[in-house]
Design a protein around this motif. Structure first.
Motif, PDB file in Angstrom:
ATOM      1  N   ARG A 159       0.896  -1.757   0.488  1.00 41.03           N
ATOM      2  CA  ARG A 159       0.379  -0.088   0.204  1.00 41.03           C
ATOM      3  C   ARG A 159       0.822   1.196   0.261  1.00 41.03           C
ATOM      4  N   LEU A 160       2.208   1.369  -0.399  1.00 39.55           N
ATOM      5  CA  LEU A 160       2.682   2.061   0.544  1.00 39.55           C
ATOM      6  C   LEU A 160       2.626   3.401  -1.423  1.00 39.55           C
ATOM      7  N   VAL A 161       3.375   4.364  -0.731  1.00 44.47           N
ATOM      8  CA  VAL A 161       2.774   6.091  -1.620  1.00 44.47           C
ATOM      9  C   VAL A 161       3.877   6.502  -1.716  1.00 44.47           C
ATOM     10  N   LEU A 162       4.338   6.116  -3.052  1.00 39.20           N
ATOM     11  CA  LEU A 162       5.737   7.085  -2.848  1.00 39.20           C
ATOM     12  C   LEU A 162       5.417   8.999  -4.144  1.00 39.20           C
ATOM     13  N   GLY A 163       6.812   9.461  -3.825  1.00 42.09           N
ATOM     14  CA  GLY A 163       6.861  10.695  -3.749  1.00 42.09           C
ATOM     15  C   GLY A 163       7.092  11.565  -5.061  1.00 42.09           C
ATOM     16  N   VAL A 164       8.017  11.841  -4.824  1.00 44.71           N
ATOM     17  CA  VAL A 164       8.531  13.105  -6.198  1.00 44.71           C
ATOM     18  C   VAL A 164       9.713  12.043  -6.053  1.00 44.71           C
ATOM     19  N   GLY A 165       9.582  11.717  -8.205  1.00 45.68           N
ATOM     20  CA  GLY A 165      10.853  10.917  -9.135  1.00 45.68           C
ATOM     21  C   GLY A 165      10.656  11.389 -10.294  1.00 45.68           C
ATOM     22  N   GLY A 166      11.281  10.987 -11.006  1.00 44.29           N
ATOM     23  CA  GLY A 166      11.886  11.751 -12.140  1.00 44.29           C
ATOM     24  C   GLY A 166      10.500  10.649 -13.191  1.00 44.29           C
ATOM     25  N   ALA A 167       9.772  10.142 -13.033  1.00 47.52           N
ATOM     26  CA  ALA A 167       9.076   9.853 -13.727  1.00 47.52           C
ATOM     27  C   ALA A 167       7.312  10.469 -13.194  1.00 47.52           C
ATOM     28  N   SER A 168       7.177  11.475 -12.193  1.00 47.69           N
ATOM     29  CA  SER A 168       6.843  12.484 -11.699  1.00 47.69           C
ATOM     30  C   SER A 168       6.740  13.811 -12.393  1.00 47.69           C
ATOM     31  N   THR A 169       8.426  13.589 -12.212  1.00 45.84           N
ATOM     32  CA  THR A 169       8.737  15.324 -13.140  1.00 45.84           C
ATOM     33  C   THR A 169       8.382  14.999 -14.682  1.00 45.84           C
ATOM     34  N   THR A 170       8.770  14.147 -15.289  1.00 48.93           N
ATOM     35  CA  THR A 170       8.921  13.715 -16.530  1.00 48.93           C
ATOM     36  C   THR A 170       7.317  14.483 -17.372  1.00 48.93           C
ATOM     37  N   LEU A 171       6.162  13.645 -16.307  1.00 41.50           N
ATOM     38  CA  LEU A 171       5.287  13.878 -17.135  1.00 41.50           C
ATOM     39  C   LEU A 171       4.526  14.950 -16.513  1.00 41.50           C
ATOM     40  N   ALA A 172       5.210  15.742 -15.724  1.00 40.78           N
ATOM     41  CA  ALA A 172       4.835  17.406 -14.638  1.00 40.78           C
ATOM     42  C   ALA A 172       5.273  18.257 -16.144  1.00 40.78           C
ATOM     43  N   GLY A 173       6.173  18.195 -16.874  1.00 47.19           N
ATOM     44  CA  GLY A 173       6.825  18.706 -18.481  1.00 47.19           C
ATOM     45  C   GLY A 173       6.033  18.270 -18.992  1.00 47.19           C
ATOM     46  N   LEU A 174       5.778  17.045 -19.357  1.00 48.05           N
ATOM     47  CA  LEU A 174       4.454  16.676 -20.406  1.00 48.05           C
ATOM     48  C   LEU A 174       3.729  17.939 -20.985  1.00 48.05           C
ATOM     49  N   THR A 175       3.114  18.154 -19.723  1.00 44.05           N
ATOM     50  CA  THR A 175       1.900  18.485 -19.963  1.00 44.05           C
ATOM     51  C   THR A 175       1.220  19.352 -21.040  1.00 44.05           C
ATOM     52  N   VAL A 176       0.666  19.890 -21.437  1.00 41.99           N
ATOM     53  CA  VAL A 176       0.571  20.603 -22.110  1.00 41.99           C
ATOM     54  C   VAL A 176      -0.578  22.282 -21.473  1.00 41.99           C
ATOM     55  N   PRO A 177       0.217  23.055 -20.985  1.00 40.71           N
ATOM     56  CA  PRO A 177      -0.199  23.485 -20.579  1.00 40.71           C
ATOM     57  C   PRO A 177      -1.464  24.656 -21.294  1.00 40.71           C
TER      58      PRO A 177
ATOM     59  N   ILE B 223      -6.165  14.139 -19.662  1.00 41.11           N
ATOM     60  CA  ILE B 223      -6.583  13.350 -18.677  1.00 41.11           C
ATOM     61  C   ILE B 223      -4.958  12.904 -18.410  1.00 41.11           C
ATOM     62  N   VAL B 224      -4.378  12.803 -17.628  1.00 45.31           N
ATOM     63  CA  VAL B 224      -2.753  12.748 -17.201  1.00 45.31           C
ATOM     64  C   VAL B 224      -2.550  11.484 -16.261  1.00 45.31           C
ATOM     65  N   SER B 225      -1.907  10.520 -16.629  1.00 41.54           N
ATOM     66  CA  SER B 225      -1.490   9.495 -16.044  1.00 41.54           C
ATOM     67  C   SER B 225      -0.192   9.045 -15.649  1.00 41.54           C
ATOM     68  N   ASN B 226       0.620   8.826 -14.362  1.00 40.41           N
ATOM     69  CA  ASN B 226       1.193   8.295 -14.074  1.00 40.41           C
ATOM     70  C   ASN B 226       0.878   6.674 -14.138  1.00 40.41           C
ATOM     71  N   PRO B 227       0.879   5.495 -14.490  1.00 43.06           N
ATOM     72  CA  PRO B 227      -0.232   4.722 -14.390  1.00 43.06           C
ATOM     73  C   PRO B 227       1.031   3.409 -13.376  1.00 43.06           C
ATOM     74  N   PRO B 228       0.371   2.600 -13.233  1.00 48.47           N
ATOM     75  CA  PRO B 228       1.609   0.965 -12.114  1.00 48.47           C
ATOM     76  C   PRO B 228       2.438   0.325 -13.969  1.00 48.47           C
ATOM     77  N   PHE B 229       2.529   1.572 -14.312  1.00 51.06           N
ATOM     78  CA  PHE B 229       3.043   0.350 -15.636  1.00 51.06           C
ATOM     79  C   PHE B 229       3.856  -1.090 -15.885  1.00 51.06           C
ATOM     80  N   VAL B 230       4.752  -0.855 -14.141  1.00 46.60           N
ATOM     81  CA  VAL B 230       5.358  -2.460 -14.245  1.00 46.60           C
ATOM     82  C   VAL B 230       4.668  -4.131 -15.195  1.00 46.60           C
ATOM     83  N   ILE B 231       5.574  -4.309 -16.185  1.00 48.24           N
ATOM     84  CA  ILE B 231       5.584  -5.351 -16.320  1.00 48.24           C
ATOM     85  C   ILE B 231       5.875  -6.670 -15.736  1.00 48.24           C
ATOM     86  N   SER B 232       5.122  -7.281 -14.955  1.00 43.25           N
ATOM     87  CA  SER B 232       6.013  -8.186 -14.205  1.00 43.25           C
ATOM     88  C   SER B 232       5.542  -9.331 -13.840  1.00 43.25           C
ATOM     89  N   PRO B 233       5.588 -10.466 -13.449  1.00 42.35           N
ATOM     90  CA  PRO B 233       5.013 -11.865 -13.369  1.00 42.35           C
ATOM     91  C   PRO B 233       3.845 -11.473 -12.044  1.00 42.35           C
TER      92      PRO B 233
END
Length: 523
Positions: free
Chosen positions: A153-171, A242-252
């Motif tokens: 249930r852990l919730v992460l904070g700021v990471g590279g993915a977060s800032t990348t998506l924020a920078g990509l988002t149309v203003p 719509i913006v999303s940094n989804p749980p995209f990891v491909i795992s078993p």
């Protein structure tokens, strides 16, 4: 280092007490700029990677309010009650649960990390202890290893993915924004700057509670928070963005109770990202945008570009950029380490590693790509779908460049070759010309146009292309420029007009040339 296991109880955010806490953080310069001044660039960058030793050294012996807040909220060490009281409204923080008292000391119950907003705003991102940037060390945190039932249930904070998506988002200013899978609320915080209404969803109720804390502590209005997976919480509602940094990891499939919801979406392979893309059109208003980060499989016998293009829903233009590719062993090792599996012992690690490779083999996955997906609901009969690989450095923020890309697609879609030749163009800013060839040669082997902003593209052009781009200042139509070049080179102007539009089209598509603002000039 304390061995006390941190409480899983989250703070509350009484408005008046939270405002006093925010004022104390600002007064102590517990901000992104304040940390950079305190640590210096090297220790500051190390902390962003989850490495605390340089920050510990930089604050060793310091007893001021800023050092106290760093120790509490970033290094997650207990401090004396009196020291905390000199930096914070400590009783407010104890009442709301930001701090927990243990005898003569207090400790933080959550990670609070300064974050610089896009226009100099001071924001603070809340996350679980030790989870500001993820990684194996972050999962355990300074309070000791957690059980799998807690880690899920852990919730992460700021990471590279977060800032990348924020920078990509149309203003562009919009009415309604959906932050799908909000996590700690970073995208919702950004969206609140240019949206009238923000809805934030997550299937993890703990994430919604932490997002509420992030926005309250940063002084932002609380969004409409809804629990649920993918588009379930919003049913038939439509959004402008719509913006999303989804749980995209491909795992078993993880052992029972072991799924990490911050990174794994409960679907096989890249089905979660595919589903998100395909279903997004049903929740976009006309002209609306969907922007997300994603992982995708490279499947044996399939072209990855065609595979991704097939995800794009009808009536939507798309720009998909692959930024990185990892083979299946690299990918498995990255995420096994992220989960701390390498600390479980050689046999357990080998078994989990083998399970990952079994999953990839069964799905005929040879590699995994990471990148950006942007959709725009244009309603066009002939949607523009661009899928490209671009591993080179770019200049963030790229939101304006994303909008410009789709504007260029609109222009090219509505201008055939004849219309192209009647258009006046300007060379984009920050474009330079490079001539490549042996020293002393009379003529270069080839000419390169290179951008120094945005995507920082480079493209080879011939003599005609270089000459054409060099005189595009918005005063003459493309056709008239080509006629002048033909006369200068002694070429047939009709032939030159016939063969050059394809090259002009490419320069427009890649952003080297832009139509002049005041329309077209007939040749």
């Amino acid at each position: 280092m304390s061995t006390h296991q941190p409480s899983f109880r989250l703070p509350t955010a009484d408005p008046e007490r939270t405002a006093r806490l925010r004022e104390a953080l600002s007064a102590a310069s517990f901000t992104a700029d304040g940390l950079l001044d305190l640590f210096g660039p090297s220790a500051y960058a190390a902390l962003a990677r989850g490495e605390t030793v340089p920050a510990l050294r930089a604050t060793r012996g310091g007893s001021g309010p800023l050092e106290t807040l760093v120790r509490l909220f970033l290094l997650q060490r207990p401090v004396a009650y009196g020291r905390a009281a000199a930096a914070l409204p400590v009783e407010d923080c104890l009442a709301d649960g930001w701090l927990v008292r243990e005898g003569d000391e207090v400790r933080a119950s959550v990670d609070v990390r300064p974050y610089g907003g896009p226009e100099g705003q001071d924001w603070w991102i809340v996350s679980d202890l030790g989870c500001a940037v993820g990684g194996a060390a972050g999962i355990g945190g300074p309070g000791g290893a957690r059980g799998r039932e807690d880690r899920s249930r852990l919730v992460l904070g700021v990471g590279g993915a977060s800032t990348t998506l924020a920078g990509l988002t149309v203003p562009a200013p919009v009415d309604r924004v959906l932050d799908l899978g909000t996590g700690s609320g970073i995208q919702a915080l950004h969206a609140g700057r240019h949206a009238v209404r923000v809805t934030a969803t997550d299937r993890n109720p703990r994430a919604l509670a932490i997002a509420r804390l992030t926005l309250a502590l940063s002084g932002a209005p609380e969004p409409d928070l809804r629990e649920g997976s993918l588009f379930e919480p919003v049913r038939d509602e439509a959004y402008d963005l719509i913006v999303s940094n989804p749980p995209f990891v491909i795992s078993p499939r993880a052992p029972e109770g072991g799924e990490l919801v911050y990174r794994e979406g409960g679907m096989s392979g890249d089905d979660l990202c595919r589903t998100l893309v395909q279903r997004s059109a049903g929740h976009l208003a006309d002209g609306g945008w969907c922007q997300l980060l994603a992982n995708w499989q490279h499947v044996e016998g399939e072209d990855w570009r065609e595979r991704l293009a097939s995800w794009v829903p009808p009536g939507c233009d798309a720009w998909i950029v692959q930024r990185e590719v990892q083979d299946v062993t690299q990918y498995a090792e990255l995420w096994l380490r992220d989960a701390g599996e390498h600390l479980a012992g050689p046999e357990a690690y080998a078994a989990r590693y083998d399970a990952w490779l079994d999953e990839f083999e069964a799905r005929k996955t040879t590699a995994v790509g990471f990148g950006w997906i942007t959709l725009r609901k244009s309603g066009a009969d002939r949607p523009s779908v661009t899928v490209e690989e671009w591993p080179h450095p770019v200049e963030q923020p790229l939101g304006a460049e994303v909008m410009a890309h789709f504007d260029r697609q609109d222009f090219l879609r509505t201008h055939d070759d004849a219309a192209l030749l009647t258009t006046r163009f300007r060379l984009a800013d920050e474009v330079v010309q490079e001539q490549v060839g042996p020293p002393g040669a009379e003529d270069p082997e080839h000419v390169v146009l290179r951008q120094h902003r945005g995507m920082r593209r480079a493209t080879k052009v011939d003599t005609v292309g270089a000459g054409f781009a060099g005189v595009c200042d918005g005063t003459l139509s493309a056709g008239r420029i080509l006629d002048a070049i033909a006369q200068l080179l002694g070429e047939d102007p009709v032939v030159l007009r016939d063969r050059t539009p394809e090259s002009i089209r490419l320069l427009v598509e890649q952003g080297f040339l832009r139509p002049a603002d005041d329309g077209m000039e007939m040749s």
